[in-house]
Structures are given as C-alpha cells and as structure tokens.
Enzyme design. Sequence first.
Site, PDB file in Angstrom:
ATOM      1  N   TRP A 101      42.901  37.391  34.625  1.00  0.00           N
ATOM      2  CA  TRP A 101      42.873  38.546  33.718  1.00  0.00           C
ATOM      3  C   TRP A 101      44.024  39.491  34.003  1.00  0.00           C
ATOM      4  CZ3 TRP A 101      40.931  37.908  29.288  1.00  0.00           C
ATOM      5  CH2 TRP A 101      39.800  37.095  29.107  1.00  0.00           C
ATOM      6  N   ASP A 169      41.034  47.453  34.936  1.00  0.00           N
ATOM      7  CA  ASP A 169      40.218  46.656  34.018  1.00  0.00           C
ATOM      8  C   ASP A 169      38.927  46.322  34.772  1.00  0.00           C
ATOM      9  OD1 ASP A 169      38.999  44.743  32.461  1.00  0.00           O
ATOM     10  OD2 ASP A 169      40.669  43.314  32.509  1.00  0.00           O
ATOM     11  N   LYS A 193      29.837  41.904  29.248  1.00  0.00           N
ATOM     12  CA  LYS A 193      29.369  41.370  30.536  1.00  0.00           C
ATOM     13  C   LYS A 193      28.198  42.211  31.054  1.00  0.00           C
ATOM     14  CE  LYS A 193      33.427  39.101  30.303  1.00  0.00           C
ATOM     15  NZ  LYS A 193      34.839  39.398  30.116  1.00  0.00           N
TER      16      LYS A 193
HETATM   17  C1  LIG Z   1      36.115  39.157  29.680  1.00  0.00           C
HETATM   18  C2  LIG Z   1      37.253  39.897  30.279  1.00  0.00           C
HETATM   19  C3  LIG Z   1      38.321  40.378  29.512  1.00  0.00           C
HETATM   20  C4  LIG Z   1      38.440  40.098  28.025  1.00  0.00           C
HETATM   21  O1  LIG Z   1      37.584  40.901  27.337  1.00  0.00           O
HETATM   22  P1  LIG Z   1      37.563  40.889  25.718  1.00  0.00           P
HETATM   23  O2  LIG Z   1      36.522  41.918  25.463  1.00  0.00           O
HETATM   24  O3  LIG Z   1      37.166  39.507  25.311  1.00  0.00           O
HETATM   25  O4  LIG Z   1      38.893  41.268  25.247  1.00  0.00           O
HETATM   26  C5  LIG Z   1      39.309  41.100  30.147  1.00  0.00           C
HETATM   27  N1  LIG Z   1      39.262  41.348  31.475  1.00  0.00           N
HETATM   28  C6  LIG Z   1      38.256  40.887  32.244  1.00  0.00           C
HETATM   29  C7  LIG Z   1      38.261  41.196  33.702  1.00  0.00           C
HETATM   30  C8  LIG Z   1      37.216  40.153  31.670  1.00  0.00           C
HETATM   31  O5  LIG Z   1      36.214  39.713  32.441  1.00  0.00           O
END
Ligand SMILES: *Cc1c(COP(=O)(O)O)cnc(C)c1O
Length: 358
Positions: A101, A169, A193
């Site tokens: 990511w 993030d 999540k």
């Molecule tokens: C799932 C995830 C993303 C992507 O998220 P979207 O909502 O699908 O854009 C980005 N960063 C991390 C750490 C993730 O687990």
Amino acid sequence: MRKYNFSAGPSTLPVSVLEALQKDLVEYQGMGLSLIEASHRSPEYDAVHSTTLALVKELLQVPDTHEVLLLQGGATLQFGMIPLNFMGQGGSCDAVMSGSWAKKAIADSAKVGTVNKVFDGKDSSYTTLPDNVTTTAGAAYLHITSNETIEGVQWKNFPDTGDVPLIADASSDIMSRPLPIAKFGMIYAGAQKNLGPAGVTLVIIRKDLLERCPDSLPAYLNYKTHADKDSLYNTPPVFAIWAMGEVLKWIKSNGGLDGVQKLNEQKAQLVYDTIAAHGDFYRCPVDPEVRSTMNVVFRLPTEELEKQFIAAAKDKGMIGLKGHRSVGGCRASLYNAMPLEGAQALADFMTEFAKAHG
Ligand SMILES: *Cc1c(COP(=O)(O)O)cnc(C)c1O
C-alpha cells in the site's frame, strides 16, 4: 450458519449492526421512507451525519486542532489528493516504503513531485519497519502506512517528524487501538476494514494544513472545500455514513478503543501463539516487533499444503484465509468485528491441521 470471515476487505461487520440497518432500511424511524431515499439535507440525515462525526471525535479523542472529514473515493483517492494539496507540482515529500500500500501511495506522490524514500523494506521483503526515520529538508510531509494489510506489518509507535507533517494511511487499523491524533498532520482510512461498508473515507486533518490547499484545484479535490462545508459539499454516501455511525456506536458499547484494542491483542495472540507452537509447520515471516494485530500472515511448508489448508478451513465455515495474490501464503484478518470465538476456532483448526499434516 454465519461464517467466520477472515477477508482483508471488505470484511466482517458486527451482526448487531447489520440487524440494526436491516430493521430501519425500508422505513427510517417513522419517516415514511428510507433514509437512503431522503434528502441529505433532511433533519433525519443531518442527525446521522453529525452523530457519526461526533463519535469519530469522541472515540479517537480528536483535538480541536484537527478537522474530521467524510469523503468518497477510498484511501486510493487520498494517495492522489495528498500530493496535490500539500506538495504541489515539482515539490518533494518523504515516504516510508513499507509494503504494497505504501508503494501505491508513493507512486501517486511521484506523479506530482519528488519522493524521498527515507526507508525501504525491500531487502527483507517488507517484513520490518524502521525504529526511526530522518526527514529531508524541504519535504512537504512524511507518508507512512500504519498497517500494511498485505504484508502484515504494523507501526506500534509513530515516528517523530518535527516540523514535517506526518501523514498516515490507517485504512486497515483505524479504530483498532487508541491513536495519538495530535502527532499526525493527517490520518485517513477507507471504511471497509474496520468502519463499515465501502463508500466512505475518513480523513482527519490538522486545521492549519488546510491553508496550504491550493485554490487552483478542482473543488472536490481540495480538502478545504469539504472542511468549509462540514463534509456536505456534495451528496454524501448516506448509507455508508449511516452504517459507519452504527459501527462506531458498537465500538463505544464495547469499551471504546481501549476495549477493542484489548480484544484485538487477545485474538492476534491466539493465532501468533499457534504459529509459534507449531514452528516446524507454520511460519510468520514478519519481524516479531511489528507483527500486525489486524492481518496475520503465515506460510505452511508447501504451497500444496496451503491450498489444502484454505480449502479445509472453508469446509469448516472459515473463509477469506488466502493471502493476497501478490505474496501468496495465508492471511487471517482479525478486524474489530471478528469475535474472539472466531480467532479461537481458527487457532484450534490450525493446531488440528498441523497435527494431521506435520
Ligand atoms: C484497503 C486499503 C487501501 C485501499 O482502500 P480503497 O478504499 O479500496 O481505496 C489503501 N491502503 C490500505 C492500507 C488498505 O488496507
């Protein structure tokens, strides 16, 4: 029978939340219509919107220096909005390259300016994190990924970055533990999540940084637009925000972030202990210091056994245990809504499988 869903995202939600949404879906609290048919300017939606924002602030103890925004486009849109708002064309930023990511976030920043990788975990195949990072002069921000969902690597303490705003993030571990929000210039997460269904993105941003957002940006891409309009500049994702509010109420009734953190650590410990107890069969590649409580990755002796393991678990009602296609292996995602019984059922099954095939 309801399955234990170990998927990395979208992922398991509390049954009580699903039932609450179901109960109110067709007719919302005497409105004579559904909330998702109603105006987003209605008093009923307004109450949902402000309750959700207030619960974010309460649970994460967001200080007055920070603004809470509810956006769309997932964490992925944030990868692009961050450099556009804070770095500007031809500027530079720092980033920790910790896994899949982080790589995507860095790729988007690199389209706008120069990215200095202050750490790169490639030599260890992204199984570790730095103890410390040194920021670069002139960096507009330092970007980290608080939990690498695919590699199962999680920051336990966040780095001090001085005057360089720290941007994280936290898509796959937001609300899984208390966070020192004041330390972050910005922290963001897609909802699917730990917060609810996909469709809403939580952004918490330090108010003084909003002054850096350039007026030249299209309206939606500018954080200031959303801050000025209380995240109601355009039609918000009503259902996703409503569901997120219900998830946050559920977190609150489960002891808040201290409560869910305790439970999350217990669940992860069950699975990591099982891996350690059968060390000749299971192997977790991640540095013990930074093993994720949310995504436990592990390998079996052969890919054939991994296939068998995933299939046999599925027969027992445990789904989503396949590792990401880019790395292979197995992965158990133990987000907030995974009950302790689910982690226990997985640990028991892992023991049984190791005994039968070891
Ligand atoms: C799932 C995830 C993303 C992507 O998220 P979207 O909502 O699908 O854009 C980005 N960063 C991390 C750490 C993730 O687990």
